[in-house]
Scaffold this active site. Structure first.
Site, PDB file in Angstrom:
ATOM      1  N   PRO A  22       0.789  -1.232   0.000  1.00 50.94           N
ATOM      2  CA  PRO A  22       0.000   0.000   0.000  1.00 50.94           C
ATOM      3  C   PRO A  22       0.822   1.283   0.000  1.00 50.94           C
ATOM      4  CG  PRO A  22      -0.146  -1.128   2.127  1.00 50.94           C
ATOM      5  CD  PRO A  22       0.505  -2.078   1.168  1.00 50.94           C
ATOM      6  N   ASN A  23       0.335   2.211  -0.790  1.00 51.16           N
ATOM      7  CA  ASN A  23       0.859   3.581  -0.923  1.00 51.16           C
ATOM      8  C   ASN A  23       2.138   3.682  -1.734  1.00 51.16           C
ATOM      9  OD1 ASN A  23      -1.239   4.895   0.653  1.00 51.16           O
ATOM     10  ND2 ASN A  23      -0.347   3.854   2.420  1.00 51.16           N
TER      11      ASN A  23
ATOM     12  N   TYR B  33      11.542   8.723   0.774  1.00 50.49           N
ATOM     13  CA  TYR B  33      11.481   7.669  -0.245  1.00 50.49           C
ATOM     14  C   TYR B  33      12.185   8.009  -1.566  1.00 50.49           C
ATOM     15  CZ  TYR B  33       8.072   5.809   3.036  1.00 50.49           C
ATOM     16  OH  TYR B  33       7.471   5.324   4.168  1.00 50.49           O
TER      17      TYR B  33
ATOM     18  N   ASN C 108       7.997  -5.787  -1.421  1.00 52.51           N
ATOM     19  CA  ASN C 108       7.977  -4.693  -0.452  1.00 52.51           C
ATOM     20  C   ASN C 108       6.535  -4.616   0.046  1.00 52.51           C
ATOM     21  OD1 ASN C 108       7.924  -2.406   1.076  1.00 52.51           O
ATOM     22  ND2 ASN C 108       9.010  -1.117  -0.410  1.00 52.51           N
TER      23      ASN C 108
ATOM     24  N   ALA D  90       3.316  -1.112   4.594  1.00 51.24           N
ATOM     25  CA  ALA D  90       2.783  -1.162   5.967  1.00 51.24           C
ATOM     26  C   ALA D  90       2.326  -2.564   6.368  1.00 51.24           C
ATOM     27  CB  ALA D  90       1.633  -0.172   6.100  1.00 51.24           C
TER      28      ALA D  90
ATOM     29  N   GLU E  84      12.820  -9.612   0.715  1.00 52.56           N
ATOM     30  CA  GLU E  84      12.020  -8.478   1.207  1.00 52.56           C
ATOM     31  C   GLU E  84      12.819  -7.185   1.023  1.00 52.56           C
ATOM     32  OE1 GLU E  84      11.061  -8.991   5.323  1.00 52.56           O
ATOM     33  OE2 GLU E  84      10.043  -7.051   5.492  1.00 52.56           O
TER      34      GLU E  84
ATOM     35  N   ARG F  98      13.549   4.114  11.988  1.00 48.16           N
ATOM     36  CA  ARG F  98      12.289   4.841  12.056  1.00 48.16           C
ATOM     37  C   ARG F  98      11.505   4.463  13.334  1.00 48.16           C
ATOM     38  NH1 ARG F  98       9.420   4.724   6.357  1.00 48.16           N
ATOM     39  NH2 ARG F  98       8.319   6.470   7.352  1.00 48.16           N
TER      40      ARG F  98
HETATM   41  O1  CA2 Z   1      10.564   1.781   3.428  1.00 49.31           O
HETATM   42  C1  CA2 Z   1       9.718   1.089   2.858  1.00 49.31           C
HETATM   43  O2  CA2 Z   1       9.839   0.648   1.715  1.00 49.31           O
HETATM   44  C2  CA2 Z   1       8.391   0.815   3.582  1.00 49.31           C
HETATM   45  O3  CA2 Z   1       7.990  -0.516   3.250  1.00 49.31           O
HETATM   46  C3  CA2 Z   1       7.414   1.826   3.025  1.00 49.31           C
HETATM   47  C4  CA2 Z   1       6.038   1.787   3.716  1.00 49.31           C
HETATM   48  C5  CA2 Z   1       6.173   1.828   5.232  1.00 49.31           C
HETATM   49  O4  CA2 Z   1       4.911   1.641   5.831  1.00 49.31           O
HETATM   50  C6  CA2 Z   1       7.135   0.764   5.740  1.00 49.31           C
HETATM   51  O5  CA2 Z   1       7.251   0.892   7.139  1.00 49.31           O
HETATM   52  C7  CA2 Z   1       8.493   0.908   5.087  1.00 49.31           C
HETATM   53  C8  CA2 Z   1       5.207   2.976   3.281  1.00 49.31           C
HETATM   54  C9  CA2 Z   1       5.026   3.068   1.806  1.00 49.31           C
HETATM   55  C10 CA2 Z   1       4.452   4.405   1.523  1.00 49.31           C
HETATM   56  O6  CA2 Z   1       5.040   4.874   0.364  1.00 49.31           O
HETATM   57  C11 CA2 Z   1       4.960   6.196   0.125  1.00 49.31           C
HETATM   58  C12 CA2 Z   1       5.745   6.659  -0.883  1.00 49.31           C
HETATM   59  C13 CA2 Z   1       5.761   7.997  -1.164  1.00 49.31           C
HETATM   60  C14 CA2 Z   1       4.950   8.852  -0.445  1.00 49.31           C
HETATM   61  C15 CA2 Z   1       4.141   8.378   0.549  1.00 49.31           C
HETATM   62  C16 CA2 Z   1       4.141   7.036   0.841  1.00 49.31           C
END
Ligand code: CA2
Length: 147
Positions: free
Chosen positions: A11-12, A24, A75, A78, A99, A108
């Site tokens: 997600p996201n 990111y 990946n 969340a 992963e 974090r």
């Molecule tokens: O660091 C990562 O790749 C995460 O898997 C990203 C997830 C987060 O919940 C994990 O703890 C770590 C969040 C992905 C959200 O991606 C976004 C990208 C750009 C802007 C907003 C969110």
């Protein structure tokens, strides 16, 4: 026929490169897909790139990968920190699972430090930005050598 590696994003991650670049980076998910496809091809593999905001869809894709993929790069975003369902689905897959996290989840908030998916993954890459996906494809090629 080339070995298919499926790259599953949670997600996201469709917002990659569009929001929160300080965490990111600036590359979009489409940029990552292009890079992974090129690298996979150069290493004698092919790559299927998928993203969903829905846990059930991700579980369905993992189950489907049992029929056509030799490895999974995931990946789970969340869902890493919450989903025993995704972990259980990955346990039904026989090939290697790697992963990836774009950010360093250990630097974090504490709720990001544990990942259910890590219980199944052969390896975890975190904190290398989107380069982590290429590193996982590279590692997948090594793990699949001879298969
Ligand atoms: O660091 C990562 O790749 C995460 O898997 C990203 C997830 C987060 O919940 C994990 O703890 C770590 C969040 C992905 C959200 O991606 C976004 C990208 C750009 C802007 C907003 C969110």
């Amino acid at each position: 026929m080339s070995k298919l590696v499926t790259v599953i994003n949670g997600p996201n991650l469709n917002l990659l490169g569009l929001r929160e670049p300080e965490i990111y980076g600036h590359d979009t998910l489409a940029d990552v897909e292009e890079e992974c496809s090129k690298l996979a091809q150069a290493l004698g593999m092919s790559c299927r790139f998928q993203q969903s905001n829905h846990e059930g869809q991700i579980i369905d894709w993992i189950q489907a990968a049992r029929d056509d993929a030799v490895g999974i790069v995931i990946n789970p975003a969340a869902f890493s920190h919450t989903s025993i369902g995704i972990l259980d689905a990955l346990h039904t897959f026989e090939g290697p699972v790697l992963e990836v996290h774009v950010s360093n989840i250990h630097k974090r908030e504490s709720f990001r430090h544990h990942s259910y998916v890590s219980h199944r993954a052969e390896g975890v890459i975190a904190g290398f930005g989107v380069q982590g996906y290429s590193m996982a494809i590279q590692r997948m090629a090594t793990l699949l050598q001879g298969s």
